[in-house]
Design a protein around this motif. Structure first.
Motif, PDB file in Angstrom:
ATOM      1  N   LEU A 194       0.746  -0.853  -0.415  1.00  0.00           N
ATOM      2  CA  LEU A 194       0.094   0.300  -0.221  1.00  0.00           C
ATOM      3  C   LEU A 194       0.736   1.063  -0.108  1.00  0.00           C
ATOM      4  O   LEU A 194       1.917   0.520   0.931  1.00  0.00           O
ATOM      5  CB  LEU A 194      -1.400  -0.393   1.440  1.00  0.00           C
ATOM      6  CG  LEU A 194      -2.010  -0.547   1.162  1.00  0.00           C
ATOM      7  CD1 LEU A 194      -2.595  -0.723   2.884  1.00  0.00           C
ATOM      8  CD2 LEU A 194      -3.033  -0.340   0.424  1.00  0.00           C
ATOM      9  N   LEU A 195       0.200   1.985  -0.997  1.00  0.00           N
ATOM     10  CA  LEU A 195       1.648   3.126  -0.730  1.00  0.00           C
ATOM     11  C   LEU A 195       1.124   4.755   0.448  1.00  0.00           C
ATOM     12  O   LEU A 195      -0.323   4.134   1.093  1.00  0.00           O
ATOM     13  CB  LEU A 195       0.477   4.481  -2.209  1.00  0.00           C
ATOM     14  CG  LEU A 195       1.271   3.474  -2.875  1.00  0.00           C
ATOM     15  CD1 LEU A 195       0.902   4.807  -4.343  1.00  0.00           C
ATOM     16  CD2 LEU A 195       2.516   4.353  -3.158  1.00  0.00           C
ATOM     17  N   PRO A 196       2.081   4.259   0.731  1.00  0.00           N
ATOM     18  CA  PRO A 196       1.615   5.447   1.998  1.00  0.00           C
ATOM     19  C   PRO A 196       0.716   6.967   1.935  1.00  0.00           C
ATOM     20  O   PRO A 196       0.394   7.490   0.372  1.00  0.00           O
ATOM     21  CB  PRO A 196       2.476   6.567   2.656  1.00  0.00           C
ATOM     22  CG  PRO A 196       4.190   6.648   1.428  1.00  0.00           C
ATOM     23  CD  PRO A 196       2.704   5.224   0.228  1.00  0.00           C
ATOM     24  N   GLY A 197       0.279   8.000   2.752  1.00  0.00           N
ATOM     25  CA  GLY A 197      -0.589   8.197   2.866  1.00  0.00           C
ATOM     26  C   GLY A 197       0.627  10.462   1.629  1.00  0.00           C
ATOM     27  O   GLY A 197       1.314   9.770   1.975  1.00  0.00           O
ATOM     28  N   ASP A 198      -0.302  10.859   1.626  1.00  0.00           N
ATOM     29  CA  ASP A 198       0.160  12.184   1.043  1.00  0.00           C
ATOM     30  C   ASP A 198       1.562  12.781   1.223  1.00  0.00           C
ATOM     31  O   ASP A 198       2.620  12.722   0.944  1.00  0.00           O
ATOM     32  CB  ASP A 198      -1.213  13.537   0.274  1.00  0.00           C
ATOM     33  CG  ASP A 198      -1.612  12.994  -0.715  1.00  0.00           C
ATOM     34  OD1 ASP A 198      -1.755  11.988  -1.000  1.00  0.00           O
ATOM     35  OD2 ASP A 198      -2.758  13.492  -0.795  1.00  0.00           O
ATOM     36  N   ALA A 199       1.220  13.309   2.723  1.00  0.00           N
ATOM     37  CA  ALA A 199       2.801  13.886   3.568  1.00  0.00           C
ATOM     38  C   ALA A 199       3.647  12.953   2.963  1.00  0.00           C
ATOM     39  O   ALA A 199       4.836  13.299   2.935  1.00  0.00           O
ATOM     40  CB  ALA A 199       2.404  13.727   4.847  1.00  0.00           C
ATOM     41  N   VAL A 200       4.103  11.445   3.590  1.00  0.00           N
ATOM     42  CA  VAL A 200       4.738  10.640   3.573  1.00  0.00           C
ATOM     43  C   VAL A 200       5.065  10.187   2.400  1.00  0.00           C
ATOM     44  O   VAL A 200       6.842  10.441   2.149  1.00  0.00           O
ATOM     45  CB  VAL A 200       4.239   9.642   4.431  1.00  0.00           C
ATOM     46  CG1 VAL A 200       5.177   8.963   4.077  1.00  0.00           C
ATOM     47  CG2 VAL A 200       3.382   9.378   5.558  1.00  0.00           C
ATOM     48  N   LEU A 201       4.596  10.389   1.084  1.00  0.00           N
ATOM     49  CA  LEU A 201       5.162  10.130   0.265  1.00  0.00           C
ATOM     50  C   LEU A 201       5.925  11.171  -0.266  1.00  0.00           C
ATOM     51  O   LEU A 201       6.523  10.899  -0.991  1.00  0.00           O
ATOM     52  CB  LEU A 201       3.660  10.235  -1.359  1.00  0.00           C
ATOM     53  CG  LEU A 201       3.931   9.622  -2.464  1.00  0.00           C
ATOM     54  CD1 LEU A 201       4.573   8.532  -2.580  1.00  0.00           C
ATOM     55  CD2 LEU A 201       2.949   9.554  -3.210  1.00  0.00           C
ATOM     56  N   GLU A 202       5.035  12.695  -0.116  1.00  0.00           N
ATOM     57  CA  GLU A 202       6.232  13.273  -0.487  1.00  0.00           C
ATOM     58  C   GLU A 202       6.803  13.715   0.215  1.00  0.00           C
ATOM     59  O   GLU A 202       8.108  13.908  -0.482  1.00  0.00           O
ATOM     60  CB  GLU A 202       4.851  15.396   0.080  1.00  0.00           C
ATOM     61  CG  GLU A 202       3.769  15.236  -1.222  1.00  0.00           C
ATOM     62  CD  GLU A 202       3.115  16.496  -0.752  1.00  0.00           C
ATOM     63  OE1 GLU A 202       3.656  17.369   0.345  1.00  0.00           O
ATOM     64  OE2 GLU A 202       2.366  16.857  -0.991  1.00  0.00           O
ATOM     65  N   ALA A 203       7.306  13.342   1.348  1.00  0.00           N
ATOM     66  CA  ALA A 203       8.093  13.216   1.835  1.00  0.00           C
ATOM     67  C   ALA A 203       9.620  12.006   1.511  1.00  0.00           C
ATOM     68  O   ALA A 203      10.495  12.569   1.283  1.00  0.00           O
ATOM     69  CB  ALA A 203       8.019  12.612   3.589  1.00  0.00           C
ATOM     70  N   ASP A 204       9.062  10.961   0.884  1.00  0.00           N
ATOM     71  CA  ASP A 204       9.699  10.211   0.456  1.00  0.00           C
ATOM     72  C   ASP A 204      10.566  10.885  -1.120  1.00  0.00           C
ATOM     73  O   ASP A 204      11.763  11.043  -1.355  1.00  0.00           O
ATOM     74  CB  ASP A 204       8.654   8.731   0.279  1.00  0.00           C
ATOM     75  CG  ASP A 204       8.855   8.062   1.382  1.00  0.00           C
ATOM     76  OD1 ASP A 204      10.064   8.133   2.103  1.00  0.00           O
ATOM     77  OD2 ASP A 204       7.955   7.241   0.792  1.00  0.00           O
TER      78      ASP A 204
END
Length: 240
Positions: A124-134
């Motif tokens: 599962l992909l993370p939430g938007d904030a975590v994805l942006e941090a990645d």
């Protein structure tokens, strides 16, 4: 000393705001529009022609430029000065029998998208904030992280890789070769020849359109001949 410190701070700020990993500003569907317009007109053209074919007003159109350079980021076209040509992948992505695999290949040809895919493949992909941090950790400038994430999410859905989990579409394998050779070198230069063939790749791609045998309607045959003639006219000058 204070001046030098201020200059250094400005330099550091510029470095932080410049992405160090490649990603398109547009999405995959916009890039495919470019490929389809070129395919409809022999597989190559210049920017002025492409603008007209796509229905934009000028080559300075922001929307046109985003689509154009997105198409290059996805590996669908090459750009040399004002000349634009389809790559092997660009030729494959407009064909119904190879579209699904080519869309997935185009998505994964973007360094940022491939890095995220490799990290979360099948999960599962993370939430938007975590994805942006990645993405920032991978090299996206902080000010561009929202745009990079949105383009990634739209393109993943367009490539049928999914919204919440990145999985190859049914029946698509990146290990098998697509019909017509989409796995060939995708970054060939405009008008160049592949290393393993003496035939120009654009000529080869249109020869592959020929049916092996069976019946062909007159309209289908005449249409193929007209487009093939345009390709030949662009590649070869007639001696006076």
């Amino acid at each position: 000393m204070a001046t030098e410190t201020k200059q250094q701070d400005e330099t550091d700020k510029q470095r932080r705001e410049r992405s160090t990993i490649a990603f398109p500003y547009g999405d995959l569907d916009g890039a495919v529009e470019v490929a389809k317009a070129l395919n409809d007109h022999g597989g190559m053209g210049d920017q002025a022609q492409l603008v007209a074919w796509m229905g934009h007003k000028t080559v300075d159109s922001g929307t046109f430029k985003v689509k154009l350079y997105s198409a290059r980021s996805f590996g669908l076209i090459t750009i040399k000065e004002s000349n634009i040509a389809l790559t092997d992948l660009g030729n494959e992505i407009v064909r119904p029998d190879s579209e699904a695999r080519s869309m997935a290949l185009a998505f994964l040809s973007v360094p940022l998208y491939r890095a995220i895919y490799d990290k979360y493949k099948g999960r599962l992909l993370p939430g938007d904030a975590v994805l942006e941090a990645d993405m920032v950790e991978l090299g996206v400038a902080p000010k561009q992280k929202s745009r990079a994430r949105q383009g990634f999410q739209r393109s993943a859905e367009q490539a049928k890789l999914g919204k919440d989990r990145l999985v190859m579409p049914g029946g698509v394998s990146l290990d098998s070769k697509a019909n017509g050779g989409a796995s060939r070198k995708m970054d060939q230069q405009f008008g160049s020849q592949t290393s393993d063939s003496e035939i120009n790749p654009l000529i080869a791609s249109w020869i592959e359109e020929l049916p092996a045998s069976g019946e062909w309607t007159r309209d289908e045959r005449d249409s193929w001949i007209r487009v093939f003639q345009r390709v030949v006219d662009k590649l070869y000058k007639v001696k006076e």
